[in-house]
Design an enzyme around this catalytic site. Structure first.
Site, PDB file in Angstrom:
ATOM      1  N   ASP A  13       0.870  -1.186   0.000  1.00  0.00           N
ATOM      2  CA  ASP A  13       0.000   0.000   0.000  1.00  0.00           C
ATOM      3  C   ASP A  13       0.902   1.231   0.000  1.00  0.00           C
ATOM      4  O   ASP A  13       2.108   1.146   0.250  1.00  0.00           O
ATOM      5  CB  ASP A  13      -0.905   0.012   1.242  1.00  0.00           C
ATOM      6  CG  ASP A  13      -1.843   1.218   1.243  1.00  0.00           C
ATOM      7  OD1 ASP A  13      -2.356   1.575   0.178  1.00  0.00           O
ATOM      8  OD2 ASP A  13      -2.042   1.827   2.317  1.00  0.00           O
ATOM      9  N   SER A  14       0.282   2.395  -0.220  1.00  0.00           N
ATOM     10  CA  SER A  14       1.055   3.639  -0.185  1.00  0.00           C
ATOM     11  C   SER A  14       1.565   3.929   1.227  1.00  0.00           C
ATOM     12  O   SER A  14       2.581   4.598   1.382  1.00  0.00           O
ATOM     13  CB  SER A  14       0.180   4.802  -0.650  1.00  0.00           C
ATOM     14  OG  SER A  14      -0.941   4.933   0.197  1.00  0.00           O
ATOM     15  N   GLY A  46      -3.029   8.771  -4.105  1.00  0.00           N
ATOM     16  CA  GLY A  46      -4.376   9.038  -4.636  1.00  0.00           C
ATOM     17  C   GLY A  46      -4.509  10.252  -5.527  1.00  0.00           C
ATOM     18  O   GLY A  46      -5.530  10.412  -6.193  1.00  0.00           O
ATOM     19  N   CYS A  76      -4.561  -1.709  -1.750  1.00  0.00           N
ATOM     20  CA  CYS A  76      -4.707  -0.291  -2.063  1.00  0.00           C
ATOM     21  C   CYS A  76      -5.678  -0.178  -3.231  1.00  0.00           C
ATOM     22  O   CYS A  76      -5.409  -0.728  -4.306  1.00  0.00           O
ATOM     23  CB  CYS A  76      -3.343   0.267  -2.453  1.00  0.00           C
ATOM     24  SG  CYS A  76      -3.415   1.982  -3.015  1.00  0.00           S
ATOM     25  N   THR A  78      -6.456   2.477  -4.912  1.00  0.00           N
ATOM     26  CA  THR A  78      -5.894   3.360  -5.935  1.00  0.00           C
ATOM     27  C   THR A  78      -4.978   2.567  -6.868  1.00  0.00           C
ATOM     28  O   THR A  78      -5.068   2.687  -8.096  1.00  0.00           O
ATOM     29  CB  THR A  78      -5.092   4.486  -5.243  1.00  0.00           C
ATOM     30  OG1 THR A  78      -5.944   5.121  -4.290  1.00  0.00           O
ATOM     31  CG2 THR A  78      -4.570   5.491  -6.231  1.00  0.00           C
ATOM     32  N   CYS A 186     -11.030   2.881   0.392  1.00  0.00           N
ATOM     33  CA  CYS A 186      -9.606   3.189   0.564  1.00  0.00           C
ATOM     34  C   CYS A 186      -9.208   2.466   1.836  1.00  0.00           C
ATOM     35  O   CYS A 186      -9.913   2.546   2.858  1.00  0.00           O
ATOM     36  CB  CYS A 186      -9.381   4.691   0.710  1.00  0.00           C
ATOM     37  SG  CYS A 186      -7.696   5.114   1.247  1.00  0.00           S
ATOM     38  N   THR A 187      -8.097   1.736   1.771  1.00  0.00           N
ATOM     39  CA  THR A 187      -7.761   0.855   2.891  1.00  0.00           C
ATOM     40  C   THR A 187      -7.345   1.616   4.152  1.00  0.00           C
ATOM     41  O   THR A 187      -7.241   1.021   5.223  1.00  0.00           O
ATOM     42  CB  THR A 187      -6.647  -0.124   2.478  1.00  0.00           C
ATOM     43  OG1 THR A 187      -5.530   0.632   1.945  1.00  0.00           O
ATOM     44  CG2 THR A 187      -7.148  -1.089   1.418  1.00  0.00           C
ATOM     45  N   HIS A 188      -7.109   2.915   4.032  1.00  0.00           N
ATOM     46  CA  HIS A 188      -6.815   3.707   5.232  1.00  0.00           C
ATOM     47  C   HIS A 188      -8.066   3.938   6.088  1.00  0.00           C
ATOM     48  O   HIS A 188      -7.974   4.091   7.302  1.00  0.00           O
ATOM     49  CB  HIS A 188      -6.246   5.080   4.850  1.00  0.00           C
ATOM     50  CG  HIS A 188      -4.798   5.063   4.460  1.00  0.00           C
ATOM     51  ND1 HIS A 188      -4.360   4.558   3.263  1.00  0.00           N
ATOM     52  CD2 HIS A 188      -3.694   5.497   5.125  1.00  0.00           C
ATOM     53  CE1 HIS A 188      -3.037   4.686   3.190  1.00  0.00           C
ATOM     54  NE2 HIS A 188      -2.607   5.254   4.315  1.00  0.00           N
TER      55      HIS A 188
HETATM   56  N1  DGL Z   1      -4.771   3.191   0.844  1.00  0.00           N
HETATM   57  C1  DGL Z   1      -4.966   3.659  -0.456  1.00  0.00           C
HETATM   58  C2  DGL Z   1      -6.205   3.190  -1.146  1.00  0.00           C
HETATM   59  O1  DGL Z   1      -6.755   2.184  -0.771  1.00  0.00           O
HETATM   60  C3  DGL Z   1      -4.294   4.860  -1.000  1.00  0.00           C
HETATM   61  C4  DGL Z   1      -4.325   6.146  -0.255  1.00  0.00           C
HETATM   62  C5  DGL Z   1      -3.421   7.128  -0.978  1.00  0.00           C
HETATM   63  O2  DGL Z   1      -2.225   6.876  -1.036  1.00  0.00           O
HETATM   64  O3  DGL Z   1      -3.937   8.140  -1.465  1.00  0.00           O
HETATM   65  O4  DGL Z   1      -6.643   3.780  -2.098  1.00  0.00           O
END
Ligand code: DGL
Length: 263
Positions: A13-14, A46, A76, A78, A186-188
């Site tokens: 992931d990022s 993103g 992720c 994205t 978004c996984t965050h």
């Molecule tokens: N965790 C990410 C996702 O699921 C990316 C967040 C990002 O880097 O902008 O999209």
């Protein structure tokens, strides 16, 4: 089982978001060793171009391939909407991407009014728009791009006033549209569940796709005869831009004894 089964599963992931997926994989497939690679120094992804995302993703993937991963989870949204077909074509290991859980959201919604929170890149991507078209109508799906939100997680601010204020502003279109279910694309965002639930009307259902991704990984590992039955290796965590804050946040979001190694 095969001689490859004991090898680790790579997860990328990022930043810290993919740990929400790693947690689901650990819970569902406890015998799998996880090698997690983040790109904290270059996050967020993103708002980046496709070419920039591909370049960053390949840095993480090559790092993990050199450590003999047996499968890759793109934790992720994205990166998945941007690169899944490319990664599947260039890698010779099973690749599992993440989906915004539209199907589950559709099933769980009583009103068929659904919100999708994700990065700008995700909710404007052709891959996402094609998935969404499969449900509309009868569903009414309201996209909610959330620039700035992953940074709250990266800072370790899950419930503070700044995060809450940003969420109140970002989710206004979802409140106005009276959605009863929101897909966390978004996984965050699962790490912000508590605050998201507070700013949305009581009773709004939040859907986290991570458990479904863990089940999909099991299917792919089984098909490839790579499912592990006894974990013999230790999980490892890698990121660009190792610093004290990131070490501390990893301990909070994973385990006290976890530590980042540099990429
Ligand atoms: N965790 C990410 C996702 O699921 C990316 C967040 C990002 O880097 O902008 O999209």
């Amino acid at each position: 089982m095969s001689e490859l089964s004991h090898r680790p599963v790579g997860i990328i992931d990022s930043g810290f978001g993919g740990l929400s997926v790693a947690r689901a994989v650990r819970a569902y497939l406890p015998e799998e060793t996880l090698y997690y690679a983040a790109d904290c120094a270059h996050a967020p992804w993103g708002e980046k171009s496709d070419a920039a995302i591909q370049a960053r993703v390949m840095v993480l993937v090559e790092h993990l391939l050199a450590l003999d991963i047996k499968a890759l989870v793109i934790a992720c949204n994205t990166a998945t909407v941007t690169l899944r077909p490319y990664l599947k074509s260039v890698l010779s290991i099973p690749v599992v991407g993440i989906e915004p859980a539209l199907e589950e959201s559709f099933r769980r919604s009583k009103t068929q009014r659904i919100g999708v929170m994700g990065t700008t890149k995700t909710v404007t991507s052709p891959a996402y728009l094609a998935q969404k078209a499969r449900f509309m109508p009868p569903a009414h799906i309201v996209d909610c791009a959330c620039p700035g939100l992953m940074e709250c997680v990266e800072r370790g601010d899950f419930t503070g006033a700044d995060t809450r204020h940003l969420l109140e502003t970002l989710t206004r279109p979802l409140v106005d549209a009276q959605v009863d279910t929101v897909a966390l694309a978004c996984t965050h965002y699962p790490f912000l569940k508590e605050t998201i639930a507070e700013v949305l009307p009581a009773g709004t259902t939040l859907v986290d796709p991570a458990p479904e991704i863990a089940r999909r990984l099991e299917v792919r590992l089984t098909e490839a005869n790579r499912l592990n039955t006894k974990r013999t290796l230790t999980d490892r965590f890698f990121t660009t831009g190792v610093n004290e804050h990131r070490q501390a946040l990893l301990k909070t979001l994973w385990r006290e004894d976890a530590q980042f190694e540099g990429i």
